[in-house]
Scaffold this active site. Structure first.
Site, PDB file in Angstrom:
ATOM      1  N   GLU A 280       8.997   2.553   6.759  1.00  0.00           N
ATOM      2  CA  GLU A 280       9.591   2.847   5.457  1.00  0.00           C
ATOM      3  C   GLU A 280      10.801   3.768   5.597  1.00  0.00           C
ATOM      4  O   GLU A 280      10.982   4.696   4.812  1.00  0.00           O
ATOM      5  CB  GLU A 280       8.539   3.488   4.534  1.00  0.00           C
ATOM      6  N   ARG A 313       0.441   7.268  13.415  1.00  0.00           N
ATOM      7  CA  ARG A 313       0.063   6.321  12.339  1.00  0.00           C
ATOM      8  C   ARG A 313       0.508   4.896  12.695  1.00  0.00           C
ATOM      9  O   ARG A 313       1.618   4.682  13.156  1.00  0.00           O
ATOM     10  CB  ARG A 313       0.673   6.742  11.013  1.00  0.00           C
ATOM     11  N   ASP A 359      -2.204  -1.449   2.035  1.00  0.00           N
ATOM     12  CA  ASP A 359      -1.930  -0.061   1.673  1.00  0.00           C
ATOM     13  C   ASP A 359      -2.860   0.474   0.598  1.00  0.00           C
ATOM     14  O   ASP A 359      -2.463   0.562  -0.562  1.00  0.00           O
ATOM     15  CB  ASP A 359      -0.480   0.074   1.197  1.00  0.00           C
ATOM     16  N   GLU A 387      -3.643   7.349  -5.110  1.00  0.00           N
ATOM     17  CA  GLU A 387      -2.342   6.778  -5.468  1.00  0.00           C
ATOM     18  C   GLU A 387      -2.485   5.433  -6.184  1.00  0.00           C
ATOM     19  O   GLU A 387      -1.843   5.193  -7.206  1.00  0.00           O
ATOM     20  CB  GLU A 387      -1.510   6.599  -4.190  1.00  0.00           C
TER      21      GLU A 387
END
Lengths: 676, 676
Positions: A280, A313, A359, A387
């Site tokens: 990202e 990650r 995600d 989230e």
């Protein structure tokens, strides 16, 4: 701030006749955990600490090497005394909190040996040096920021401001209380700052800010918790005065060696680094034509002399997908990037992988790397902060989902225990370097979390880390009993029922059957059925007038399904043997497809969404009955959240149903109102 | 900053043998317009100013009462002299710019009497006191803000910051140049600040800021332009120390009387107030149970002693619509709010209405109040800034659309001239108080506008205000000739062709056939087919598997069509006689509906979107041919814009086509690629 599940008044009441003593050998040395434990007995619980173990009702007894795990403990009854035995004071501390729990709940002493399922039980804070929290919904950071800035409004925009002067909040009271909460459920690692490392966050690893980090690490140390920092991969260029961050460059290696030296000179038990690279827009080794093993091992090498870890990650993907391109599949990204590197990572490097391939959605199949990797340290990552699970507005007991993922059967016949949680140890380079991580959910909010009921996820996450087989139902019973101890049984049972069904309820009124991402872009709260459909994030539902879902089959789709074990692949390849909860994640399904239960897809969508909303209506009614039976401010906070959840669930229900009605033209077979 | 269409070097060259004189009677008095004109001749054009009219080639001759309009002028040839005649120096100034234009273009002297179609020709700036501009795409405000803050990034969020110290930019050079540009095309009124009046914008009407406003007003005064301010309706409460803003409250009336007294003591020719009330969350008279005539007339009363005007926006609607509610129709809001108030507004109050019923979309039918109101001063409002027309990235010559709206036939048989522009005067309380307004499009950008070709809209807006019948083609020919004067014919013709077709091109690849609002929410740039479909703004397309569009018929829809004259209503009520460009604004049309040209709706959508994109591809090719033939920086700026427009048009084409293909299941009849 709320007392959450650790109410010293109630514990004192339950243990009013108790006193504590450490067995003589236990007291030796300046052990931070023992000192904190003694302080907690005396100052926090106001209970007697006896010098003579004979005079105490509870004896804490360290016996090095007694159990396989240095964190394990056992409670036992010895005459009128309870003895807590453990290899270390950390084990004694976990036994101490187990005893507190049992005393408050009034249950029979559990004399089983209790040993953690996972050696690393971590919380990753996405806190930023300006006091904001990326994807934080419970106010500002408890670690960073100015005292006058306590909110953290969700603006779908995570720029970090440069702070003049001190970036640390220094709210020791809150940090100690939080550390105790974490220790009480077995957490033993925290990372302090956001994995998107920006602004002064990049410099946390430098002498300028290490005293501030040390203040926090010192608090956590007393609770057996190691402190980690997220680093910016490009730090050598950004703050090191170098013109490269290439991991094979000796100057870069020297930079990181010096960083480690500085850190460990201040914080001798520093946990290590957490790294988000090449994802990202964040920098990473790919920029220099290096692979992620090269990138991670270089850091591993630098921190190895001090016994630190590198947590890397696996959330690596190209965030610039073209929606027209039906061949690229973001779900395959982690596998494609990391399967070829199995066996390449150093002993002190751990790959941290989100539980699912995309995600943190409400329903995903397992990340196929679990079980596939055979020679790599791994951690499974969750997101407590919610989230995609309602922003701590909607009640959502995610422990249900996590339990399911940990106990997901990977169906590799050659593994001793093929369930995802168990797989971690069996496939590790070093079984001590595996575990679980989750994005934290607390902030400066009155109740730690925005919706007080979201505390159950923090409690449950810790308990589940400790014991992957403890059911979410058992955990929830504990949490309700510890949090609403003085409420009557009916009240406790009402609260239990709301929370117990909440994860499924939320899932049911959101994007249907695992297809995911029908959320408002950036914010990720509330419905926007097409919000991500033509965007660059690789998160599509491909709904048309005939059907919906992502064809990930080997036969006609992206082939993602082939990344699982043969048994699981065969199961998923066949629409009829694919679990309904993730069927649209794996298949493009016609609206008129009939599931085993005799219902069509379109009717299933309608039914789920009507049911999800109806559940929330029931929550509102049920919650009203606990008025006056629990703390007023908790009652009001949850009421406010439920009000918004109800409005929001209505939007989800109506927008999703209308969207699919407009697409399919099929009316509800029960004649309920679907807007045109 | 760019010279736009007023290049003093080229004008000087074209007029190298000319000299100017004012006839004796013209010189009397300290007339700001004459002083500016003299200064421009001497200082800006460096041309001789003769005292003796006999010695000049151009004589400016004021003759009070000569023409009906004080702004009209006439050029005439008198021997070797050109005489400009007008009632006032303002008229002389307009004649002066007409002569400059003709000289540069090398055309024959136009000796027709030239008189403006509209008495009020206004630009509304949405500039804010922190230097940002709401819906501004050409950098920061030229009026407000700090010198170091020249950009104005579009963040879809229009908060205004409090500025410490001076809020004015004081860039006199730029303001004078801008004022001259406006005067040269006949603009005679500007409002300085955003109609959403926030922060220090609320206080612009107070002594604290009036000197700053006066500096700007003084510059504009020299160019015959009156300065207006947008006010916050709640100012009495917000800055007046009152507990109400109720228009019938004497204290409130007194507040506004005092405001006017203060303003006029500093700026004796202040234009008046612009007001957005009861709209999108802004305060207004409805809060006090008063109607908009009461609200507006109260202000009219306060400003009347000074000859000022109150311009009251009719853009009043409830921005909290529920998408489920198919009965409410935002298109009807202005009519419902204001039709009953016809005849209630004071002589110095003007209702400012957007040209269409919704909001500056690429294609809308006319606002039905035009022609319907018979005793109300009205202005028609456009948006030069291009909020919904490509943000000054995409080439979009909106003058085409404005011309169409001004010459829209309202089909009221009882009106002398039923075309919308002409209707204004005929239906006014005071025909001097009617006109046109538009949201400005300049900022601190190098070329005034982001895409230099967007200057054509500013030029064209002014020219069209002056002469509602001048065709967009004629105006564009002028603009190209004045801007690219030194380029060869082929280059001018290439530029002309791109700009000439650009409005239709943009419309064709956007939301189809008048349905509107398939834009990215907040930003309003780029496609998001469902972006507003389930939102609160009342802007829906209602696409389903069978068709798309908003049924506004009297028979089965919202009834909006019935708000037009009988003739127009009948025409619109019938799908077959509805203009194709707005057919989806007025009807919900099945995809397989066949238009008069034999094409189905779905095929029309596909064709328009393929054609729109193909046009942009052609623009890119054509523009490349002007490289080296025009100013390099203009060339590069437009090239950059076209590159982005091409990418963006591709997204529009593909997202819209795919969306409707997924919905309808109908393939393109020419077999072009529509993504699945």
């Amino acid at each position: 701030m709320g007392k959450a599940w650790l109410n010293n008044r109630l514990i004192h009441k339950a243990m009013a006749n108790d006193s504590f003593a450490f067995s003589p050998a236990t007291v030796a040395g300046g052990d931070a955990v023992r000192l904190q434990l003694e302080s907690d007995i005396v100052n926090w619980l106001k209970l007697p600490l006896e010098l003579d173990p004979e005079k105490a009702t509870v004896v804490l007894q360290k016996q090095a090497g007694k159990f396989d795990s240095d964190e394990a403990f056992q409670l036992s009854q010895k005459g009128s005394q309870v003895v807590i035995t453990a290899n270390t004071t950390n084990g004694l501390m976990y036994g101490f909190y187990e005893l507190l729990r049992e005393k408050v709940m009034g249950t029979k002493l559990n004399t089983d040996l209790q040993s953690p399922s996972q050696p690393l039980r971590m919380i990753d804070h996405w806190d930023q040096t300006d006091g904001s929290i990326e994807r934080g919904y419970a106010g500002a950071s408890i670690f960073f920021g100015k005292p006058d800035k306590l909110d953290n409004p969700d603006v779908g925009n995570f720029d970090v401001k440069h702070i003049d002067g001190d970036i640390f909040r220094h709210d020791r009271t809150r940090m100690i209380t939080y550390a105790r909460m974490l220790a009480s459920v077995g957490i033993n690692a925290v990372s302090l700052n956001n994995v998107n490392v920006r602004e002064q966050g990049i410099e946390l690893i430098t002498p300028k800010y290490l005293d501030g980090v040390d203040e926090i690490a010192t608090i956590f140390r007393g609770f057996g918790i190691k402190t980690y920092l997220a680093i910016n991969w490009a730090a050598p260029k950004l703050i090191g005065g170098l013109d490269t961050s290439d991991p094979v460059d000796p100057k870069v290696q020297e930079f990181w060696a010096k960083v480690c030296k500085n850190i460990y000179s201040v914080i001798p038990d520093f946990g290590g680094f957490l790294v988000k690279a090449d994802s990202e827009g964040e920098p990473g080794p790919y920029q220099y034509g290096r692979d992620h093993a090269q990138g991670a091992n270089m850091l591993g090498q630098a921190i190895k002399p001090y016994g630190g870890l590198v947590i890397w990650r696996a959330f690596v993907y190209n965030a610039h997908q073209d929606w027209r391109d039906r061949k690229t599949d973001r779900a395959k990204a982690a596998y494609n990037n990391f399967a070829p590197l199995d066996g390449h990572f150093a002993d002190n490097v751990i790959l941290q992988m989100k539980f699912g391939p995309i995600d943190f959605q409400t329903a995903e199949p397992l990340q196929p790397l679990f079980g596939k990797l055979r020679n790599t340290n791994q951690m499974m990552e969750f997101e407590i902060s919610a989230e995609y699970l309602g922003h701590q507005i909607d009640v959502n007991y995610a422990v249900k989902q996590w339990y399911k993922m940990l106990n997901y059967d990977t169906k590799y016949d050659d593994l001793k225990d093929p369930h995802a949680g168990a797989v971690l140890k069996e496939t590790a380079v070093n079984p001590a370097h595996t575990g679980m991580a989750a994005v934290g959910n607390v902030g400066m909010s009155e109740h730690w979390t925005n919706n007080p009921l979201a505390q159950a996820n923090l409690y449950g996450y810790g308990r589940l880390c400790w014991n992957n087989q403890e059911t979410p139902e058992d955990i929830l019973h504990e949490w309700v009993a510890l949090t609403f101890t003085e409420s009557d049984n009916k009240t406790q049972s009402t609260i239990y029922k709301i929370v117990d069904t909440s994860n499924e309820t939320y899932r049911d009124y959101c994007a249907p059957l695992g297809v995911g991402f029908m959320v408002v872009p950036h914010y990720h709260y509330g419905p926007s059925v097409n919000g991500y459909e033509y965007d660059r994030w690789g998160t599509y539902h491909f709904a048309d007038r005939n059907g919906v879902g992502v064809d990930r089959t080997m036969a006609t789709g992206s082939g993602f399904i082939g990344m699982y074990s043969d048994k699981l692949s065969s199961e998923y390849e066949n629409l009829d043997t694919t679990p309904e909860s993730v069927v649209l994640f794996l298949h493009h399904v016609p609206y008129d497809h009939v599931f085993a239960n005799g219902k069509t897809l379109i009717q299933t969508i309608y039914d789920l969404h009507f049911q999800g909303y109806a559940n929330v209506e029931q929550y509102v009614k049920d919650w009203a009955t606990v008025s006056g039976k629990i703390d007023d401010r908790v009652f009001e906070s949850v009421s406010d959240c439920l009000k918004q959840q109800l409005a929001d669930a209505l939007e989800w229900r109506d927008q999703v149903n209308t969207y699919f009605y407009r697409m399919s033209g099929v009316p509800d077979d029960q004649g309920r109102l679907i807007y045109e």
